[in-house]
Scaffold this motif. Structure first.
Motif, PDB file in Angstrom:
ATOM      1  N   VAL A 161       8.671   8.065 -14.067  1.00  0.00           N
ATOM      2  CA  VAL A 161       7.636   7.501 -14.929  1.00  0.00           C
ATOM      3  C   VAL A 161       8.105   7.598 -16.375  1.00  0.00           C
ATOM      4  N   ARG A 162       8.085   6.467 -17.056  1.00  0.00           N
ATOM      5  CA  ARG A 162       8.409   6.465 -18.484  1.00  0.00           C
ATOM      6  C   ARG A 162       7.114   6.592 -19.275  1.00  0.00           C
ATOM      7  N   ALA A 163       7.092   7.527 -20.203  1.00  0.00           N
ATOM      8  CA  ALA A 163       5.899   7.773 -21.005  1.00  0.00           C
ATOM      9  C   ALA A 163       5.499   6.529 -21.792  1.00  0.00           C
ATOM     10  N   GLY A 164       4.220   6.176 -21.720  1.00  0.00           N
ATOM     11  CA  GLY A 164       3.715   5.018 -22.440  1.00  0.00           C
ATOM     12  C   GLY A 164       3.947   3.699 -21.743  1.00  0.00           C
ATOM     13  N   ARG A 165       4.485   3.688 -20.528  1.00  0.00           N
ATOM     14  CA  ARG A 165       4.741   2.442 -19.798  1.00  0.00           C
ATOM     15  C   ARG A 165       3.765   2.269 -18.638  1.00  0.00           C
ATOM     16  N   LEU A 166       3.431   3.355 -17.962  1.00  0.00           N
ATOM     17  CA  LEU A 166       2.573   3.296 -16.793  1.00  0.00           C
ATOM     18  C   LEU A 166       1.109   3.432 -17.214  1.00  0.00           C
ATOM     19  N   THR A 167       0.257   2.541 -16.698  1.00  0.00           N
ATOM     20  CA  THR A 167      -1.167   2.605 -16.987  1.00  0.00           C
ATOM     21  C   THR A 167      -1.882   3.418 -15.905  1.00  0.00           C
ATOM     22  N   GLU A 168      -3.115   3.791 -16.198  1.00  0.00           N
ATOM     23  CA  GLU A 168      -3.872   4.602 -15.245  1.00  0.00           C
ATOM     24  C   GLU A 168      -4.175   3.825 -13.972  1.00  0.00           C
ATOM     25  N   ASN A 169      -4.485   2.530 -14.086  1.00  0.00           N
ATOM     26  CA  ASN A 169      -4.758   1.724 -12.898  1.00  0.00           C
ATOM     27  C   ASN A 169      -3.523   1.598 -12.021  1.00  0.00           C
ATOM     28  N   ALA A 170      -2.350   1.380 -12.641  1.00  0.00           N
ATOM     29  CA  ALA A 170      -1.117   1.274 -11.855  1.00  0.00           C
ATOM     30  C   ALA A 170      -0.782   2.612 -11.190  1.00  0.00           C
ATOM     31  N   ALA A 171      -1.028   3.718 -11.880  1.00  0.00           N
ATOM     32  CA  ALA A 171      -0.765   5.023 -11.283  1.00  0.00           C
ATOM     33  C   ALA A 171      -1.675   5.278 -10.083  1.00  0.00           C
ATOM     34  N   ASN A 172      -2.928   4.904 -10.195  1.00  0.00           N
ATOM     35  CA  ASN A 172      -3.838   5.060  -9.054  1.00  0.00           C
ATOM     36  C   ASN A 172      -3.405   4.199  -7.880  1.00  0.00           C
ATOM     37  N   ARG A 173      -2.874   3.015  -8.168  1.00  0.00           N
ATOM     38  CA  ARG A 173      -2.394   2.143  -7.098  1.00  0.00           C
ATOM     39  C   ARG A 173      -1.176   2.752  -6.401  1.00  0.00           C
ATOM     40  N   VAL A 174      -0.265   3.340  -7.174  1.00  0.00           N
ATOM     41  CA  VAL A 174       0.908   3.993  -6.589  1.00  0.00           C
ATOM     42  C   VAL A 174       0.487   5.171  -5.718  1.00  0.00           C
ATOM     43  N   ALA A 175      -0.442   5.991  -6.207  1.00  0.00           N
ATOM     44  CA  ALA A 175      -0.930   7.123  -5.410  1.00  0.00           C
ATOM     45  C   ALA A 175      -1.593   6.651  -4.124  1.00  0.00           C
ATOM     46  N   GLU A 176      -2.300   5.543  -4.198  1.00  0.00           N
ATOM     47  CA  GLU A 176      -2.942   5.005  -2.997  1.00  0.00           C
ATOM     48  C   GLU A 176      -1.914   4.542  -1.974  1.00  0.00           C
ATOM     49  N   LEU A 177      -0.866   3.850  -2.415  1.00  0.00           N
ATOM     50  CA  LEU A 177       0.165   3.366  -1.494  1.00  0.00           C
ATOM     51  C   LEU A 177       0.920   4.524  -0.844  1.00  0.00           C
ATOM     52  N   LEU A 178       1.316   5.515  -1.635  1.00  0.00           N
ATOM     53  CA  LEU A 178       2.039   6.657  -1.073  1.00  0.00           C
ATOM     54  C   LEU A 178       1.147   7.463  -0.132  1.00  0.00           C
ATOM     55  N   GLY A 179      -0.153   7.518  -0.436  1.00  0.00           N
ATOM     56  CA  GLY A 179      -1.060   8.227   0.448  1.00  0.00           C
ATOM     57  C   GLY A 179      -1.225   7.535   1.785  1.00  0.00           C
ATOM     58  N   ARG A 180      -1.244   6.216   1.792  1.00  0.00           N
ATOM     59  CA  ARG A 180      -1.387   5.485   3.048  1.00  0.00           C
ATOM     60  C   ARG A 180      -0.135   5.566   3.910  1.00  0.00           C
ATOM     61  N   PHE A 181       1.024   5.632   3.283  1.00  0.00           N
ATOM     62  CA  PHE A 181       2.268   5.718   4.047  1.00  0.00           C
ATOM     63  C   PHE A 181       2.535   7.136   4.563  1.00  0.00           C
ATOM     64  N   ARG A 182       1.794   8.133   4.051  1.00  0.00           N
ATOM     65  CA  ARG A 182       1.947   9.525   4.496  1.00  0.00           C
ATOM     66  C   ARG A 182       3.396   9.996   4.371  1.00  0.00           C
ATOM     67  N   VAL A 183       4.022   9.703   3.239  1.00  0.00           N
ATOM     68  CA  VAL A 183       5.416  10.077   3.034  1.00  0.00           C
ATOM     69  C   VAL A 183       5.478  11.381   2.248  1.00  0.00           C
ATOM     70  N   PRO A 184       6.538  12.185   2.443  1.00  0.00           N
ATOM     71  CA  PRO A 184       6.658  13.447   1.691  1.00  0.00           C
ATOM     72  C   PRO A 184       7.037  13.182   0.235  1.00  0.00           C
ATOM     73  N   VAL A 185       6.241  13.683  -0.664  1.00  0.00           N
ATOM     74  CA  VAL A 185       6.439  13.459  -2.103  1.00  0.00           C
ATOM     75  C   VAL A 185       6.701  14.801  -2.767  1.00  0.00           C
ATOM     76  N   THR A 186       7.776  14.863  -3.541  1.00  0.00           N
ATOM     77  CA  THR A 186       8.072  16.080  -4.301  1.00  0.00           C
ATOM     78  C   THR A 186       7.358  16.086  -5.642  1.00  0.00           C
ATOM     79  N   GLY A 187       7.360  14.985  -6.352  1.00  0.00           N
ATOM     80  CA  GLY A 187       6.687  14.909  -7.643  1.00  0.00           C
ATOM     81  C   GLY A 187       7.244  13.783  -8.479  1.00  0.00           C
ATOM     82  N   ALA A 188       6.988  13.864  -9.767  1.00  0.00           N
ATOM     83  CA  ALA A 188       7.385  12.817 -10.707  1.00  0.00           C
ATOM     84  C   ALA A 188       8.274  13.403 -11.791  1.00  0.00           C
ATOM     85  N   ILE A 189       9.153  12.557 -12.316  1.00  0.00           N
ATOM     86  CA  ILE A 189       9.993  12.891 -13.460  1.00  0.00           C
ATOM     87  C   ILE A 189       9.495  12.068 -14.637  1.00  0.00           C
TER      88      ILE A 189
END
Length: 517
Positions: free
Chosen positions: A434-462
Motif C-alpha cells: 500500500v502506498r500512502a495517500g494512494r489507497l482510498t477507504e472504499n478500495a481498502a474495504n473492497r480488498v478486505a472483502e475479496l481476501l475474506g471471501r477467498f479465505r487466503v492466508p494473509v500476513t499483513g501490509a507493507i
C-alpha cells in the motif's frame, strides 16, 4: 476530534493553511494604500431650522378679512399639532417644491422632513438629512420660510398664529462611532487579513480531510484493510527512484532497507491470518501457536504503481542476506516489470513454460540476477491471453518449491485485473503493498472483502511512502548511511582505543596483548 487528530490534519494540510494565509495577507497589502487618509469620512449632514410660534396683533390683519370682533376664531392661536400639519401638508410643501425646483410630488419632498414641536417653548423645529450639507440646509430653510409666509397670510384655520425664524438651518456632519472600524494602517490590516486567512485555511483543511478518504497513516491502513501493517518504508529520495536500484543491496544501512528487513522478519516469524466472512483478522491455524514459515509468498496491491515490484526486489535481497535461495516469479503478465528491477532482459519465462508444458523445464527459464542468491523467472514472450495462463500456474509453483527456499510472486493489482485470483489459493502467505495517500477507504474495504471471501492466508501490509521519522530509529545506535555518522563512529572508536581498559593501570595497558592460541 482529539488534539492528536487535529495536529495530524495540520501536518498533512499545512500547504492549504499557508496558502490561504498568504493570499489573504497579500490581497490586503495590495488593496491598502501605503498612506491612508486618516480623516474621518462623513456620510451625511443634518440641518435644523427653528421657528417661534406667536400671536399676530389685531391691526396687522389683512383689510380684506373680517376683524377679530366679527370672527372670534381669528382671536385664538392654533395648536402646535396643526402647525406641524400645515408644514407637511397642503400649500407649504407645494410652495417649497416650486422654490427648490423639485419636479416630483411635493408630498415626497415633505416626507423627508422631521417636524417636531415643543409646547414648553412654543417652538417648531424642521429637520432634514442629506448627503450634501448645503442641500439639507436649503431644504430646511425653504420649508421654514414658506411656512412663515403662509401663516402671515392668515389662512383659514390658522387663527392668529404667527411664525418667526429663530435660527436658520446650518449643515451639521453626522459622525458614526458605533461598530468596529478597521485601522487604516497597512501593516495592521495585513496582519488582520493574515489572521482571517489562517482561520479560513484551518476550516478548509478540516473540510478537505472530511472529503478526502485516502489512507496515509499506519492506523488508517490497518483499520481499513482489517490486517496488520508489518513494515513501513519511508518515501524514497528523488535520486533513489531509478529503475534497477535495490536499496536493500545498495544501501544496506539505510532506513529503507530496515523497513524491508522488518517485512522479512514478519514473514518468517509471524503467523498468517485469514479474513473471515466478517473480515476480521483470525489466525489460519486456529488455536495452534506454531508458526509455519511461508515458502510461497504472493505480493499484490489494490492499484497499479503502488511499489509492488520494488517491494518484491527488496524483499528478495533481504531473504538472500540470510543465505536463502530466492526465486522471483513475475506473474504480472499484463504489465511485467520485475525483470527491470533486477536488470535482467525479458525472454522465455512463465508464459513459455505454461504454453509449452513438458518442452520447457523450470531450470531452463530461471535466470541469475545482480543479487547473489536470487534468481528470476520473467513473464515470458507469449502474453496474448494472460488470464488463461495464470489459471494453469499450479505445476510451475510445485516445481518452484523444490528449486528455492523462498518463492516471491509478483502479481497484477487486485482491483485492476482478475488474473491474481487464480494464484491466491496457491500461495502460503499474502502480502499487500500500500502506498500512502494512494489507497482510498472504499478500495481498502473492497480488498478486505475479496481476501475474506477467498479465505487466503494473509500476513499483513507493507506501507510505502509513509511518514517515518528517521530520528526515532538509529540515531542512538550509529545506524544509517550518513557520512557524518560514519565519521562520528570512527572518531568514537579511535577515542575508545586510546583509553586504557577499565580495571587496568597504565603500565598494564601499555603492554602489548598476547595473542590467544
Amino acid at each position: 476530534m482529539s488534539l492528536h487528530d487535529f495536529i495530524k490534519i495540520v501536518r498533512q494540510r499545512w500547504w492549504v493553511i499557508l496558502l490561504c494565509t498568504l493570499v489573504a495577507a497579500a490581497a490586503m497589502f495590495i488593496v491598502t494604500p501605503a498612506r491612508s487618509d486618516t480623516s474621518q469620512r462623513i456620510g451625511s449632514y443634518t440641518a435644523t431650522a427653528t421657528l417661534l410660534v406667536g400671536q399676530r396683533a389685531p391691526e396687522t390683519r389683512p383689510s380684506a378679512r373680517p376683524s377679530a370682533e366679527d370672527d372670534p376664531a381669528l382671536q385664538q392661536p392654533v395648536s402646535l399639532g396643526r402647525i406641524e400639519l400645515f408644514i407637511k401638508r397642503g400649500q407649504v410643501p407645494i410652495r417649497a417644491a416650486q422654490a427648490l425646483g423639485y419636479r416630483d410630488d411635493p408630498a415626497l419632498l415633505a416626507s423627508g422632513l422631521d417636524v417636531t414641536t415643543d409646547p414648553m417653548s412654543d417652538s417648531v423645529s424642521i429637520t432634514t438629512t442629506a448627503a450634501d450639507g448645503a442641500h439639507a440646509a436649503r431644504v430646511a430653510n425653504t420649508f421654514a420660510n414658506e411656512a412663515i409666509r403662509y401663516f402671515a397670510e392668515a389662512p383659514e384655520g390658522a387663527g392668529s398664529t404667527e411664525l418667526s425664524m429663530l435660527q436658520e438651518a446650518t449643515p451639521i456632519p453626522n459622525r458614526s462611532t458605533a461598530g468596529f472600524v478597521i485601522p487604516p494602517d497597512r501593516n495592521i490590516r495585513t496582519a488582520l487579513a493574515a489572521l482571517v486567512g489562517l482561520l479560513v485555511g484551518l476550516a478548509l483543511a478540516l473540510l478537505l480531510d472530511r472529503l478526502d478518504s485516502r489512507l496515509r497513516t499506519r492506523a488508517e491502513v490497518a483499520d481499513a484493510l482489517r490486517m496488520p501493517v508489518i513494515a513501513e518504508v519511508p518515501r524514497l529520495k528523488r535520486g533513489d527512484r531509478a529503475d534497477g536500484t535495490i536499496l536493500t543491496l545498495n544501501k544496506p544501512l539505510s532506513v529503507y532497507a530496515d523497513g524491508y528487513r522488518a517485512a522479512r522478519t514478519a514473514l518468517m516469524h509471524l503467523p498468517t491470518q485469514q479474513l473471515q466472512g466478517d473480515w476480521s483478522p483470525r489466525r489460519a491455524n486456529g488455536d495452534d501457536n506454531e508458526v509455519k514459515v511461508a515458502k510461497v509468498i504472493l505480493l499484490s496491491s489494490a492499484h497499479a504503481a503502488e511499489g509492488k515490484s520494488t517491494s518484491v526486489a527488496n524483499l528478495a535481497a533481504s531473504f538472500a542476506e540470510t543465505g536463502m535461495r530466492v526465486l522471483v516469479l513475475d506473474a504480472d503478465l499484463r504489465s511485467p516489470d520485475a525483470h527491470v528491477k533486477f536488470d535482467v532482459p525479458q525472454g522465455a519465462g512463465i508464459s513459455d513454460y505454461l504454453t509449452s508444458r513438458g518442452a520447457v523445464e523450470l531450470e531452463d527459464i530461471m535466470r541469475p540476477t545482480s543479487v547473489e542468491g536470487v534468481k528470476i523467472v520473467t513473464a515470458g514472450t507469449r502474453l496474448d491471453y494472460p488470464a488463461s495462463l495464470t489459471s494453469r500456474l499450479a505445476p510451475l509453483l510445485d516445481d518452484a518449491r523444490q528449486a528455492a527456499d523462498i518463492v516471491l510472486i509478483d502479481t497484477a493489482p487486485l482491483l485492476a485485473a482478475s488474473d491474481v485470483f487464480d494464484i491466491l489459493p496457491l500461495a502460503d502467505a499474502i502480502v499487500l503493498v500500500v502506498r500512502a495517500g494512494r489507497l482510498t477507504e472504499n478500495a481498502a474495504n473492497r480488498v478486505a472483502e475479496l481476501l475474506g471471501r477467498f479465505r487466503v492466508p494473509v500476513t499483513g501490509a507493507i506501507l510505502i511512502g509513509g511518514h517515518v521519522r528517521k530520528a526515532d530509529y538509529g540515531s542512538g545506535y550509529g545506524y544509517g548511511d550518513s557520512p557524518t555518522r560514519g565519521k562520528n563512529r570512527r572518531t568514537q572508536r579511535s577515542a575508545t582505543q586510546a583509553l586504557p581498559p577499565r580495571g587496568l593501570d597504565h603500565d598494564e595497558a601499555s603492554e602489548p596483548r598476547r595473542s590467544r592460541p
